[in-house]
Scaffold this motif. Sequence first.
Motif, PDB file in Angstrom:
ATOM      1  N   SER A 130      68.566  31.381  68.245  1.00  0.00           N
ATOM      2  CA  SER A 130      69.371  32.586  68.024  1.00  0.00           C
ATOM      3  C   SER A 130      68.596  33.873  68.292  1.00  0.00           C
ATOM      4  CB  SER A 130      69.916  32.598  66.598  1.00  0.00           C
ATOM      5  OG  SER A 130      68.856  32.567  65.652  1.00  0.00           O
ATOM      6  N   GLY A 131      67.271  33.822  68.221  1.00  0.00           N
ATOM      7  CA  GLY A 131      66.479  35.009  68.490  1.00  0.00           C
ATOM      8  C   GLY A 131      65.911  35.068  69.893  1.00  0.00           C
ATOM      9  N   ALA A 132      66.369  34.174  70.763  1.00  0.00           N
ATOM     10  CA  ALA A 132      65.810  34.108  72.119  1.00  0.00           C
ATOM     11  C   ALA A 132      66.176  35.343  72.934  1.00  0.00           C
ATOM     12  CB  ALA A 132      66.315  32.855  72.825  1.00  0.00           C
ATOM     13  N   ASP A 133      65.324  35.656  73.886  1.00  0.00           N
ATOM     14  CA  ASP A 133      65.596  36.721  74.858  1.00  0.00           C
ATOM     15  C   ASP A 133      66.122  36.062  76.121  1.00  0.00           C
ATOM     16  OD1 ASP A 133      65.677  38.805  76.608  1.00  0.00           O
ATOM     17  OD2 ASP A 133      63.506  39.100  76.710  1.00  0.00           O
ATOM     18  N   PRO A 134      67.428  36.094  76.367  1.00  0.00           N
ATOM     19  CA  PRO A 134      67.969  35.433  77.569  1.00  0.00           C
ATOM     20  C   PRO A 134      67.344  35.926  78.866  1.00  0.00           C
ATOM     21  CG  PRO A 134      69.744  35.997  76.058  1.00  0.00           C
ATOM     22  CD  PRO A 134      68.496  36.670  75.536  1.00  0.00           C
ATOM     23  N   ALA A 135      66.813  37.131  78.860  1.00  0.00           N
ATOM     24  CA  ALA A 135      66.211  37.680  80.072  1.00  0.00           C
ATOM     25  C   ALA A 135      64.911  36.963  80.453  1.00  0.00           C
ATOM     26  CB  ALA A 135      65.932  39.170  79.889  1.00  0.00           C
ATOM     27  N   ALA A 136      64.366  36.157  79.536  1.00  0.00           N
ATOM     28  CA  ALA A 136      63.141  35.415  79.834  1.00  0.00           C
ATOM     29  C   ALA A 136      63.403  34.207  80.728  1.00  0.00           C
ATOM     30  CB  ALA A 136      62.478  34.953  78.530  1.00  0.00           C
ATOM     31  N   TYR A 137      64.668  33.854  80.907  1.00  0.00           N
ATOM     32  CA  TYR A 137      65.041  32.657  81.648  1.00  0.00           C
ATOM     33  C   TYR A 137      66.000  33.016  82.779  1.00  0.00           C
ATOM     34  CZ  TYR A 137      63.705  31.100  76.969  1.00  0.00           C
ATOM     35  OH  TYR A 137      63.056  30.927  75.777  1.00  0.00           O
ATOM     36  N   GLN A 138      66.066  32.135  83.758  1.00  0.00           N
ATOM     37  CA  GLN A 138      67.075  32.237  84.811  1.00  0.00           C
ATOM     38  C   GLN A 138      68.099  31.123  84.566  1.00  0.00           C
ATOM     39  OE1 GLN A 138      63.571  32.277  85.880  1.00  0.00           O
ATOM     40  NE2 GLN A 138      63.797  34.462  85.535  1.00  0.00           N
ATOM     41  N   VAL A 139      69.297  31.502  84.186  1.00  0.00           N
ATOM     42  CA  VAL A 139      70.340  30.544  83.847  1.00  0.00           C
ATOM     43  C   VAL A 139      71.411  30.547  84.926  1.00  0.00           C
ATOM     44  CG1 VAL A 139      72.214  30.047  82.220  1.00  0.00           C
ATOM     45  CG2 VAL A 139      69.957  30.673  81.365  1.00  0.00           C
ATOM     46  N   LEU A 140      71.834  29.348  85.341  1.00  0.00           N
ATOM     47  CA  LEU A 140      72.953  29.206  86.262  1.00  0.00           C
ATOM     48  C   LEU A 140      74.073  28.428  85.583  1.00  0.00           C
ATOM     49  CD1 LEU A 140      71.244  28.284  89.678  1.00  0.00           C
ATOM     50  CD2 LEU A 140      72.033  30.525  88.906  1.00  0.00           C
ATOM     51  N   ILE A 141      75.297  28.823  85.833  1.00  0.00           N
ATOM     52  CA  ILE A 141      76.487  28.138  85.329  1.00  0.00           C
ATOM     53  C   ILE A 141      77.351  27.766  86.531  1.00  0.00           C
ATOM     54  CG2 ILE A 141      78.523  28.261  83.855  1.00  0.00           C
ATOM     55  CD1 ILE A 141      76.052  28.600  82.189  1.00  0.00           C
ATOM     56  N   ALA A 142      77.621  26.481  86.715  1.00  0.00           N
ATOM     57  CA  ALA A 142      78.473  26.030  87.814  1.00  0.00           C
ATOM     58  C   ALA A 142      79.890  25.802  87.307  1.00  0.00           C
ATOM     59  CB  ALA A 142      77.931  24.747  88.425  1.00  0.00           C
ATOM     60  N   ARG A 143      80.844  26.126  88.167  1.00  0.00           N
ATOM     61  CA  ARG A 143      82.256  25.999  87.812  1.00  0.00           C
ATOM     62  C   ARG A 143      82.934  24.953  88.692  1.00  0.00           C
ATOM     63  NH1 ARG A 143      84.552  29.966  84.905  1.00  0.00           N
ATOM     64  NH2 ARG A 143      86.491  30.028  86.110  1.00  0.00           N
ATOM     65  N   LEU A 144      83.958  24.331  88.118  1.00  0.00           N
ATOM     66  CA  LEU A 144      84.774  23.372  88.853  1.00  0.00           C
ATOM     67  C   LEU A 144      86.205  23.521  88.364  1.00  0.00           C
ATOM     68  CD1 LEU A 144      84.641  20.936  90.888  1.00  0.00           C
ATOM     69  CD2 LEU A 144      84.541  19.463  88.859  1.00  0.00           C
ATOM     70  N   ASP A 145      87.123  23.711  89.291  1.00  0.00           N
ATOM     71  CA  ASP A 145      88.541  23.880  88.948  1.00  0.00           C
ATOM     72  C   ASP A 145      88.740  24.971  87.896  1.00  0.00           C
ATOM     73  OD1 ASP A 145      89.145  21.777  90.694  1.00  0.00           O
ATOM     74  OD2 ASP A 145      88.927  20.274  89.110  1.00  0.00           O
ATOM     75  N   GLY A 146      87.988  26.059  88.053  1.00  0.00           N
ATOM     76  CA  GLY A 146      88.172  27.199  87.169  1.00  0.00           C
ATOM     77  C   GLY A 146      87.495  27.103  85.822  1.00  0.00           C
ATOM     78  N   GLU A 147      86.685  26.047  85.584  1.00  0.00           N
ATOM     79  CA  GLU A 147      86.010  25.870  84.293  1.00  0.00           C
ATOM     80  C   GLU A 147      84.503  25.834  84.480  1.00  0.00           C
ATOM     81  OE1 GLU A 147      87.595  22.989  81.383  1.00  0.00           O
ATOM     82  OE2 GLU A 147      88.977  22.412  82.988  1.00  0.00           O
ATOM     83  N   ASN A 148      83.774  26.335  83.474  1.00  0.00           N
ATOM     84  CA  ASN A 148      82.323  26.204  83.445  1.00  0.00           C
ATOM     85  C   ASN A 148      81.970  24.783  83.007  1.00  0.00           C
ATOM     86  OD1 ASN A 148      82.111  28.929  84.052  1.00  0.00           O
ATOM     87  ND2 ASN A 148      81.959  29.544  81.911  1.00  0.00           N
ATOM     88  N   VAL A 149      81.311  24.011  83.890  1.00  0.00           N
ATOM     89  CA  VAL A 149      81.120  22.588  83.603  1.00  0.00           C
ATOM     90  C   VAL A 149      79.667  22.109  83.737  1.00  0.00           C
ATOM     91  CG1 VAL A 149      83.483  21.976  84.239  1.00  0.00           C
ATOM     92  CG2 VAL A 149      81.680  21.954  85.993  1.00  0.00           C
ATOM     93  N   ALA A 150      78.779  22.914  84.300  1.00  0.00           N
ATOM     94  CA  ALA A 150      77.403  22.457  84.496  1.00  0.00           C
ATOM     95  C   ALA A 150      76.459  23.643  84.393  1.00  0.00           C
ATOM     96  CB  ALA A 150      77.237  21.773  85.854  1.00  0.00           C
ATOM     97  N   THR A 151      75.222  23.351  84.037  1.00  0.00           N
ATOM     98  CA  THR A 151      74.252  24.432  83.858  1.00  0.00           C
ATOM     99  C   THR A 151      72.841  23.942  84.148  1.00  0.00           C
ATOM    100  OG1 THR A 151      73.579  26.216  82.355  1.00  0.00           O
ATOM    101  CG2 THR A 151      73.791  24.025  81.399  1.00  0.00           C
TER     102      THR A 151
END
Length: 244
Positions: free
Chosen positions: A149-170
Amino acid sequence: MLTDGDLYVRGCETLLASWEEYARGAAGAALRRLPGVAAAVFPNGPERAVYNNALLELRLGAAERRDAIHAMEAAYAAAGLARFAAWVHESDGAMRRELEQRGYTLDETTRAMGMALEDLHLPRPEIELGPPDWTEYLRIVGVPPDFLSGADPAAYQVLIARLDGENVATGMAFDLDGDCGIYNVGTLERARRRGLGTALTALLAHDALARGCQTASLQSTAIAEGVYAAVGFRDLGRIFEYTP
């Protein structure tokens, strides 16, 4: 040319730095760098169930092995933790025997893998991506919303893949000194076997190359080894995870 040993060392350094960054986002957590061992100590939930891992150094002498194990055990005991995993490379038979003689049992194995990014096998994939949302990343990975909960998201590179309009992989990447650690590549059950894991891994690797990284590293489960090999990752040996 980087040897497998070079890639393994770089990957270990990135892994430990990622644990250190995770600890900044979790209450009371720390990476303890001790003689012969680095122990990630996460005394509180929900991270307690995931990150209490210690990486033991290779090629220690007999006395150094004993001291490293004692230091590891003391670090977890001081935090009130009886459950943790001691990570040992498969080539370190002496350390494995030492742990087994002390009553540790093999819990699971992963495979260390690494590559020079100039050896990428796949072109940059074309997949639908959603915004790099930290909350969605946690949901797809399957951890509680208050995880790190205290993480800095900017420290990481996150990708989210979508399929049929939904977020399904990361998947997530963390850089250290020219090495890109690729972690937590996962796909929801209903979207598996569509090549999204391979595509995300390749995309993370291409992005790392564009940022100036020279190498990439990860740990693979047995089922995912073929996925990572298709991208260009080399087998650097199994990591044995022992628990008391």
